[in-house]
Scaffold this motif. Structure first.
Motif, PDB file in Angstrom:
ATOM      1  N   TYR A   1      47.639  44.750  46.906  1.00 58.76           N
ATOM      2  CA  TYR A   1      46.387  45.115  46.249  1.00 58.76           C
ATOM      3  C   TYR A   1      46.634  46.174  45.180  1.00 58.76           C
ATOM      4  O   TYR A   1      46.178  46.052  44.054  1.00 58.76           O
TER       5      TYR A   1
ATOM      6  N   GLU B   1      45.865  45.599  41.356  1.00 61.83           N
ATOM      7  CA  GLU B   1      44.790  46.391  40.773  1.00 61.83           C
ATOM      8  C   GLU B   1      45.298  47.127  39.520  1.00 61.83           C
ATOM      9  O   GLU B   1      44.671  47.102  38.468  1.00 61.83           O
TER      10      GLU B   1
ATOM     11  N   ARG C   1      44.973  38.378  41.387  1.00 61.07           N
ATOM     12  CA  ARG C   1      45.359  37.505  42.502  1.00 61.07           C
ATOM     13  C   ARG C   1      44.855  38.042  43.843  1.00 61.07           C
ATOM     14  O   ARG C   1      45.301  37.599  44.894  1.00 61.07           O
ATOM     15  N   GLN C   2      43.958  39.005  43.811  1.00 60.90           N
ATOM     16  CA  GLN C   2      43.440  39.533  45.082  1.00 60.90           C
ATOM     17  C   GLN C   2      42.666  38.469  45.828  1.00 60.90           C
ATOM     18  O   GLN C   2      41.926  37.691  45.240  1.00 60.90           O
ATOM     19  N   LYS C   3      42.825  38.471  47.154  1.00 63.35           N
ATOM     20  CA  LYS C   3      42.119  37.519  47.999  1.00 63.35           C
ATOM     21  C   LYS C   3      40.901  38.179  48.622  1.00 63.35           C
ATOM     22  O   LYS C   3      40.718  39.386  48.472  1.00 63.35           O
ATOM     23  N   TRP C   4      40.130  37.393  49.366  1.00 65.38           N
ATOM     24  CA  TRP C   4      38.882  37.950  49.908  1.00 65.38           C
ATOM     25  C   TRP C   4      39.131  39.133  50.838  1.00 65.38           C
ATOM     26  O   TRP C   4      38.367  40.061  50.896  1.00 65.38           O
ATOM     27  N   TRP C   5      40.245  39.117  51.553  1.00 70.71           N
ATOM     28  CA  TRP C   5      40.457  40.203  52.509  1.00 70.71           C
ATOM     29  C   TRP C   5      40.814  41.523  51.838  1.00 70.71           C
ATOM     30  O   TRP C   5      40.747  42.566  52.463  1.00 70.71           O
ATOM     31  N   HIS C   6      41.188  41.478  50.560  1.00 66.97           N
ATOM     32  CA  HIS C   6      41.458  42.739  49.876  1.00 66.97           C
ATOM     33  C   HIS C   6      40.190  43.548  49.650  1.00 66.97           C
ATOM     34  O   HIS C   6      40.251  44.721  49.294  1.00 66.97           O
ATOM     35  N   GLY C   7      39.029  42.911  49.857  1.00 67.06           N
ATOM     36  CA  GLY C   7      37.772  43.669  49.824  1.00 67.06           C
ATOM     37  C   GLY C   7      37.556  44.433  51.110  1.00 67.06           C
ATOM     38  O   GLY C   7      36.618  45.207  51.232  1.00 67.06           O
ATOM     39  N   ILE C   8      38.406  44.183  52.119  1.00 64.93           N
ATOM     40  CA  ILE C   8      38.248  44.836  53.418  1.00 64.93           C
ATOM     41  C   ILE C   8      39.438  45.747  53.701  1.00 64.93           C
ATOM     42  O   ILE C   8      39.288  46.879  54.105  1.00 64.93           O
ATOM     43  N   ILE C   9      40.648  45.195  53.466  1.00 65.79           N
ATOM     44  CA  ILE C   9      41.873  45.970  53.722  1.00 65.79           C
ATOM     45  C   ILE C   9      42.693  46.032  52.440  1.00 65.79           C
ATOM     46  O   ILE C   9      42.862  45.017  51.755  1.00 65.79           O
ATOM     47  N   HIS C  10      43.178  47.206  52.114  1.00 63.84           N
ATOM     48  CA  HIS C  10      44.021  47.333  50.924  1.00 63.84           C
ATOM     49  C   HIS C  10      45.500  47.280  51.309  1.00 63.84           C
ATOM     50  O   HIS C  10      45.997  48.154  52.004  1.00 63.84           O
TER      51      HIS C  10
END
Lengths: 314, 299, 256
Positions: free
Chosen positions: C121, C125, C108-117
């Motif tokens: 997250y 994970e 269920r991670q969103k796009w911003w989890h690629g930038i901020i954990h």
């Protein structure tokens, strides 16, 4: 991140912190530019190394960031701090608009089109579009950054500002590569069809990689403007894009240490050999060929297998 | 109307030069699937070789013989350059990831460009006027120089010769076979190395003619001109459909005419930008170029 | 209601009719087989179902919903995943990362989890990596977790690909010649695995050349020849169907 990596990064960052105390101001300026180029190269790597798209026009986003700050400050009188959000958002918007119609193109065709974008971009800057880009000479005399009364005017303060942005970039990229979006980029790079068939929206993540890398490149552009108090089309032409492209591939695509080494090799090493004047680029060309022959995956190739420890332990 | 025909003549002339250079890109791409970024610099090198040859032989030979000798010597030496390039920068990387070969090509381009600068200096060099045919003809208000006629006629002859070579000879057929499927061609007993070497020799020789034309037509040559001429020729190859030989010829002509009309009717400061706008539009609408074939991925 | 239904699906390649108004219907919980000689259009059918190709005519209906012309990732997210005839793994990556790719949509991670954990997250994970561990254990791949997928033997690569497809928690799993290139022992294992997957509630559609395997595990078979369905029925009926024997089985005996 395992202990070994933490130690490596710790040493690297610590060296960068103490380095200015051992260098004269000319070399601090060289190192500042090294850091700025490292940020751009790391951002280029998101598109080229991780998502595997042959983007040879990355200087556009770097330039858009730099010019946004310069124009908003010099033409419209904005304080530098207020220009920073625009210098990030504008490259993002531009990257999505430019990439959306060509994102499906196969490797070399994408490469050629992005070269095309870059040439149009620099020609537009040279021709002084909207009368705000300053033409072939660019824009001079941009003000320094002021935050809460502190003025970033000394070389040392700009160095540490650049260092801070590099740190930020490294954190973002580390977060990227250990997350779902970051892995999706590798998957679609290695096999786009297989990725689609297990449910990855490859088009979305391709655009995502462009947008994220454009944002970081734009931020690097701001620091570039502050470092030189000036911008000119030559700093963002297609030859610069070729440089970023080469840095990533020589260093090692998808590999943070590789890209940093690549930037050092392609940028700082020529500065060290400055007294050999023109001959250094000849030697450089030879080195590029030899590195590719000996290490086709770059000086420090990426290692996959970034999986949590609890997976391998019983 | 006179402007129209004048620009058409100018466009066809520069278009022929683009086409000659574009053939080098497209032929190498056809067999190796590699963008030979060093090709433009090889073309620049050929202009310098031509200049040196002209300077050495001037006075010793009659004007016609001088031109013929210059062409032959330049073509031979440039082909040799192409051979060295293939041997040193591309052959060791044939099995490597594709992008590694691109970096190697960029490295080779850097070597040639800076080599030219070290030998002949960073300032532009001028082709001596006495070595260049300089008659002019006025046809109903449209000026055509003897040099333009020479460019058009020689380019036409070379392109027909290339077309016949590729389509009527055994080696030409082998070249087309390698372009379609190198592994299958090898299994059929085709000597792929021989084909690749031939491709580089022909491509470089045609590029040498292009480089000489640039020198003789524009007179001024400079060490880093390979980038811009090379890039324009490369765009021509892409527009025609990269890997496609008639495509490169067509693309070169179209680009030359397009450039000339932009310069004649719009403004020369936007001519470069508009060239690339044209490229981008074609890439979006028809990514494989005008004559290129669409290939579906086998699943 | 059938889980997957094909209604008069037709796919044409430059004048060649690869699939000719094919209609099949697959019930939930089944192991369904498609067989036919080489070039009969079996893989093309799979490519149409998974959105790799868009059929010229006909409808593909999954759980009552028309999915014709949907993009591949959308179809995968609706619950249809596949393996490939020529294995398509992410060769340079580790076995665990390969299987993790199957968790992409479930994560269920969103796009911003690629930038901020964020704390979410870490939770997400961990949950997904533990799922990967489960699938690795199911296929006996756990000790290979860190190994490079591309350097594994063929039989193991087949398992990784199936584990990856299964990690998406599909309702319909499509297997394109799962036994190709396997030895006898591996083939027996495969039969077990396929049954195990079915017992987890996953419907299976497969193409296979190995007749023993098909007759052994499938519950219903359609036979294709030149893109047309020439017969369908239970394995024992198909085995005795003279049309099928003529078109396919007889021919295969000649080959061998």
């Amino acid at each position: 991140m395992n202990t070994k990596n933490i130690v490596y990064y710790g040493i690297f960052l610590f060296s960068l912190i103490i380095l200015p105390f051992f260098l004269n101001s000319d070399w601090v300026s060289v190192m500042t530019t090294f850091i700025i180029y490292s940020i751009v190269s790391l951002s280029q790597d998101i598109v080229l190394g991780r998502a595997g798209m042959f983007d040879m026009g990355h200087a556009i986003f770097f330039g858009l960031g730099a010019y946004s700050t310069a124009i908003l400050n010099m033409v419209y009188g904005w304080p530098i701090l207020a220009t920073i959000p625009i210098a990030i958002i504008l490259p993002i918007v531009a990257s999505i608009i430019l990439a959306a119609p060509i994102i499906h193109l196969r490797g070399d065709y994408l490469l050629v089109t992005t070269i095309g974008f870059n040439i149009v971009f620099t020609q537009a800057l040279k021709n002084n579009v909207f009368g705000i880009t300053g033409g072939p000479n660019g824009i001079f005399g941009v003000e320094p950054l002021k935050i809460l009364g502190f003025v970033f005017s000394s070389q040392l303060s700009i160095y540490y500002l650049a260092f801070f942005i590099l740190l930020l970039t490294l954190i973002v990229i580390h977060n990227l590569e250990t997350s779902k979006p970051g892995r999706a980029l590798h998957y679609l790079n290695l096999d786009s069809l297989a990725s689609e068939c297990i449910g990855i929206n490859t088009r979305f993540y391709r655009l995502y990689s462009f947008a994220l890398s454009a944002a970081l490149a734009g931020l690097a552009g701001v620091v570039f403007t502050l470092q030189f108090s000036a911008v000119s089309p030559g700093a963002f032409n297609f030859i610069q894009s070729v440089l970023f492209f080469t840095i990533v591939l020589v260093g090692g695509p998808s590999s943070i240490p590789g890209v940093l080494l690549g930037t050092f090799f392609m940028f700082v090493v020529p500065e060290i050999f400055r007294q050999f004047a023109e001959a250094r680029y000849l030697v450089f060309g030879v080195a590029m060929i030899l590195i590719m022959i000996w290490r086709p995956k770059g000086i420090w190739p990426v290692k996959f297998g970034r999986i949590p420890n609890y997976l391998t332990k019983e | 109307m006179e402007i129209f025909f004048q620009q058409l003549v100018n466009g066809l002339t520069i278009g022929s030069i683009y086409a000659l250079v574009a053939l080098g890109y497209t032929m190498v791409y056809g067999v190796l699937k590699l963008i030979n970024f060093a090709h433009g610099d090889l073309v620049a090198l050929s202009a310098y070789i031509g200049l040196v040859t002209v300077m050495q032989l001037m006075g010793a030979l009659s004007p016609v013989l001088l031109i013929i000798a210059t062409f032959i010597i330049t073509m031979i030496l440039t082909s040799l350059g192409g051979l060295i390039l293939e041997r040193a920068a591309y052959r060791p990387l044939r099995k490597a990831p594709r992008l590694s070969a691109v970096v190697s090509a960029l490295g080779a381009s850097m070597i040639i460009e800076n080599g030219i600068m070290l030998i002949w200096g960073p300032m532009p060099r001028i082709f001596p006027a006495s070595a260049v045919p300089n008659a002019n003809y006025n046809i109903h208000g449209v000026y055509i120089s003897l040099m333009q006629v020479l460019v058009l006629v020689i380019s036409f002859i070379l392109m027909v010769a290339l077309y016949l070579f590729v389509n009527r000879t055994k080696l030409g057929t082998a070249m087309r076979a390698c372009a379609i499927d190198q592994d299958a061609a090898r299994l059929m007993g085709i000597d792929v190395n021989k084909v690749i070497v031939t491709t580089f020799i022909i491509g470089s020789a045609l590029g040498a003619v292009g480089g000489l034309f640039i020198g003789m037509y524009y007179r001024g040559i400079y060490f880093n001109m390979g980038w811009i001429y090379g890039l324009n020729a490369f765009v021509a190859a892409i527009i025609g459909g990269i890997g496609n030989i008639p495509g490169a010829m067509l693309g070169g002509m179209l680009l030359g005419i397009f450039n000339a009309f932009i310069a004649g009717y719009v403004s020369s400061s936007w001519s470069l930008a508009l060239t690339y706008v044209l490229l981008i539009v074609i890439m979006i609408l028809r990514p494989t170029g005008i004559l290129g074939e669409r290939v579906a991925e086998k699943v | 209601m059938a889980l997957l239904e094909l209604n008069n699906v037709t796919k044409i390649f430059g004048g060649l009719v690869a699939v000719d108004s094919l209609s099949i219907s697959i019930e939930k919980g089944m192991i369904y087989g498609i067989i036919g000689p080489n070039g009969a259009g079996k893989t093309t059918v799979f490519n149409c179902i998974t959105g790799v190709y868009k059929p010229e005519k006909g409808k593909i209906i999954f759980k009552g919903k028309d999915i014709t012309g949907f993009s591949s990732h959308k179809i995968a997210n609706m619950g249809i995943t596949r393996t490939f005839q020529t294995i398509r793994l992410f060769n340079e990556m580790s076995v665990a990362e390969n299987i993790m790719s199957g968790r992409h949509f479930k994560s269920r991670q969103k796009w911003w989890h690629g930038i901020i954990h964020t704390p979410f997250y870490y939770k997400d994970e961990r949950a997904n990596w533990l799922k990967v561990k489960e699938y690795m254990e199911l296929f006996g791949l756990a000790r290979l977790a860190k190994m490079t997928a591309g350097s594994q033997p063929y039989g193991v690569q087949r398992k990784i690909e199936m584990a990856r497809a299964l990690a998406t928690e599909p309702e319909l799993l499509i297997l394109d010649e799962p036994a190709a290139g396997l030895n006898d022992k591996e083939r027996l294992e495969l039969v077990d695995t396929i049954r195990k997957i079915r017992d987890m509630g996953v419907t299976i559609l497969l193409i296979e050349h190995n007749m023993d395997l098909v007759m052994n595990i499938t519950e219903y078979i359609s036979v294709l020849n030149f893109g047309k369905k020439i017969a369908e029925g239970k394995p024992e009926d198909i085995q005795n169907n003279p049309v099928v024997i003529e078109a396919y089985l007889g021919k295969e005996e000649e080959d061998e």
